[in-house]
Design an enzyme around this catalytic site. Sequence first.
Site, PDB file in Angstrom:
ATOM      1  N   ARG A  12       1.084  -1.319  -0.148  1.00 50.47           N
ATOM      2  CA  ARG A  12      -0.063   0.016   0.116  1.00 50.47           C
ATOM      3  C   ARG A  12       0.790   1.221  -0.174  1.00 50.47           C
ATOM      4  O   ARG A  12       0.572   2.306  -0.628  1.00 50.47           O
ATOM      5  CB  ARG A  12      -0.877  -0.043   1.080  1.00 50.47           C
ATOM      6  CG  ARG A  12      -2.161  -0.883   0.960  1.00 50.47           C
ATOM      7  CD  ARG A  12      -2.827  -1.062   2.462  1.00 50.47           C
ATOM      8  NE  ARG A  12      -2.215  -1.563   3.339  1.00 50.47           N
ATOM      9  CZ  ARG A  12      -2.493  -2.994   3.595  1.00 50.47           C
ATOM     10  NH1 ARG A  12      -2.971  -3.629   2.877  1.00 50.47           N
ATOM     11  NH2 ARG A  12      -1.494  -3.618   4.516  1.00 50.47           N
ATOM     12  N   ARG A  35      10.086 -11.374  -2.325  1.00 51.55           N
ATOM     13  CA  ARG A  35      11.124 -12.111  -2.840  1.00 51.55           C
ATOM     14  C   ARG A  35      12.097 -11.420  -3.908  1.00 51.55           C
ATOM     15  O   ARG A  35      12.886 -11.966  -4.808  1.00 51.55           O
ATOM     16  CB  ARG A  35      10.177 -13.059  -3.838  1.00 51.55           C
ATOM     17  CG  ARG A  35       9.795 -14.372  -3.293  1.00 51.55           C
ATOM     18  CD  ARG A  35       8.591 -14.967  -3.767  1.00 51.55           C
ATOM     19  NE  ARG A  35       7.531 -13.886  -4.298  1.00 51.55           N
ATOM     20  CZ  ARG A  35       6.543 -13.679  -3.157  1.00 51.55           C
ATOM     21  NH1 ARG A  35       6.670 -13.900  -2.035  1.00 51.55           N
ATOM     22  NH2 ARG A  35       5.720 -12.760  -3.604  1.00 51.55           N
ATOM     23  N   THR A  76       7.027   0.104  10.652  1.00 51.43           N
ATOM     24  CA  THR A  76       6.721   0.048  12.234  1.00 51.43           C
ATOM     25  C   THR A  76       6.649  -1.295  12.593  1.00 51.43           C
ATOM     26  O   THR A  76       6.948  -2.415  11.925  1.00 51.43           O
ATOM     27  CB  THR A  76       5.588   0.561  12.374  1.00 51.43           C
ATOM     28  OG1 THR A  76       4.219  -0.209  11.653  1.00 51.43           O
ATOM     29  CG2 THR A  76       5.406   2.130  12.052  1.00 51.43           C
ATOM     30  N   THR A 101       5.458   9.644   8.807  1.00 52.67           N
ATOM     31  CA  THR A 101       6.139  10.845   7.887  1.00 52.67           C
ATOM     32  C   THR A 101       5.436  11.769   7.840  1.00 52.67           C
ATOM     33  O   THR A 101       5.759  12.785   6.991  1.00 52.67           O
ATOM     34  CB  THR A 101       6.698  10.291   6.523  1.00 52.67           C
ATOM     35  OG1 THR A 101       5.472   9.521   6.039  1.00 52.67           O
ATOM     36  CG2 THR A 101       7.777   9.197   6.654  1.00 52.67           C
ATOM     37  N   HIS A 131      -6.658   1.903  12.942  1.00 46.76           N
ATOM     38  CA  HIS A 131      -6.265   1.768  11.557  1.00 46.76           C
ATOM     39  C   HIS A 131      -7.157   0.920  10.882  1.00 46.76           C
ATOM     40  O   HIS A 131      -7.752   0.006  11.517  1.00 46.76           O
ATOM     41  CB  HIS A 131      -4.663   1.257  11.592  1.00 46.76           C
ATOM     42  CG  HIS A 131      -3.697   2.145  11.767  1.00 46.76           C
ATOM     43  ND1 HIS A 131      -3.570   2.716  13.187  1.00 46.76           N
ATOM     44  CD2 HIS A 131      -2.909   3.159  10.956  1.00 46.76           C
ATOM     45  CE1 HIS A 131      -2.768   3.688  13.081  1.00 46.76           C
ATOM     46  NE2 HIS A 131      -2.130   4.108  11.991  1.00 46.76           N
ATOM     47  N   LYS A 135      -3.647  -3.900   9.157  1.00 54.82           N
ATOM     48  CA  LYS A 135      -2.676  -3.413   9.746  1.00 54.82           C
ATOM     49  C   LYS A 135      -2.294  -4.651  10.863  1.00 54.82           C
ATOM     50  O   LYS A 135      -2.909  -5.218  11.541  1.00 54.82           O
ATOM     51  CB  LYS A 135      -2.814  -2.398  10.434  1.00 54.82           C
ATOM     52  CG  LYS A 135      -1.465  -1.724  11.280  1.00 54.82           C
ATOM     53  CD  LYS A 135      -1.552  -0.232  11.618  1.00 54.82           C
ATOM     54  CE  LYS A 135      -0.140   0.169  12.250  1.00 54.82           C
ATOM     55  NZ  LYS A 135       0.927   0.072  11.491  1.00 54.82           N
ATOM     56  N   GLY A 141       3.276   2.478  15.378  1.00 53.15           N
ATOM     57  CA  GLY A 141       4.464   2.928  15.452  1.00 53.15           C
ATOM     58  C   GLY A 141       4.312   4.318  15.853  1.00 53.15           C
ATOM     59  O   GLY A 141       4.908   4.894  16.807  1.00 53.15           O
TER      60      GLY A 141
END
Length: 242
Positions: A12, A35, A76, A101, A131, A135, A141
């Site tokens: 996401r 991967r 997080t 952020t 959330h 999640k 976090g």
Amino acid sequence: MTAIGIYGSAGRMGRAIIDQLEDAGAVLAGGSDARGDPTSVARVADVLVDFSAPSALESHLAAARAARTPIVIGTTGLTAIHHELIDLAAKDIAVLQTGNTSLGVTLLGILVQEAAARLGAEWDIEIVEMHHRHKVDAPSGTAIQLGEAAARGRSTKLKEVRVDGRAGLVGARTEGTIGFASLRGGSVIGDHQVIFASEGERLELGHRGDDRSIFAKGALRAALWLAGQAPGRYKMGDVLGL
Ligand SMILES: NC(=O)C1=CN([C@@H]2O[C@H](COP(=O)(O)OP(=O)(O)OC[C@H]3O[C@@H](n4cnc5c(N)ncnc54)[C@H](OP(=O)(O)O)[C@@H]3O)[C@@H](O)[C@H]2O)C=CC1
Ligand SMILES: O=C(O)C1=N[C@H](C(=O)O)C[C@H](O)C1
């Protein structure tokens, strides 16, 4: 133009960051996921952003260090051991780690620290976050970061006063503790509320994320800033001058 390497590029956040690259004046150097090959991405990137999973952090830091490429860590669910690894990497490269952020949450952390410093220990501090249903870590976090800001304001360490998710016959609240409650559901991008509760009044400071692009824009702003920094460990406040 700054070339950005993305760890967790198909997730996401990875997709939200790719959507914002052009507006930020950056290009995609490459991406990797569970991967993928983090080493080859680190070699071709001017700066890396990591929004993946804690289990990948060690290999992502190793790749960044080997290539001498700065890295923004937004992942997080990190433990004390992850933070030690980050401190170690920051001796060789510029590393910015943050649970959030966005500009709003960065400022919220400052307000929370200030409120905690000014209000006495008789003001109970509780942190509530909500959330989306996908999640995987709790508390978020951001919630932990806000708890650390509150603890700093009270000149203590969060680990000494932290109380997670009460249930059952837990007894009355201990003065000076900081409590956490996590809600999960639907498509909620990220809501955080810090409640200061005293006898007869409550002060609430909070932030609601309405769109994941706020995190993506903040991550790219941090990445472009970090690309020019000397080795060391940095925070969003350093980027935003807060
Ligand atoms: N700091 C901030 O502002 C924000 C932080 N976050 C955090 O970012 C992280 C990612 O969130 P989100 O994008 O929603 O999660 P997603 O689950 O949507 O994406 C995670 C991505 O990481 C990849 N990944 C998982 N395990 C590994 C691994 N071992 N090695 C390499 N890549 C791996 C996944 O790849 P694959 O599909 O192949 O498994 C996927 O592409 C979370 O920790 C979240 O809390 C989120 C928003 C804002
Ligand atoms: O997983 C998410 O989505 C988010 N994670 C971060 C966190 O754990 O605080 C930031 C934001 O709230 C969205």
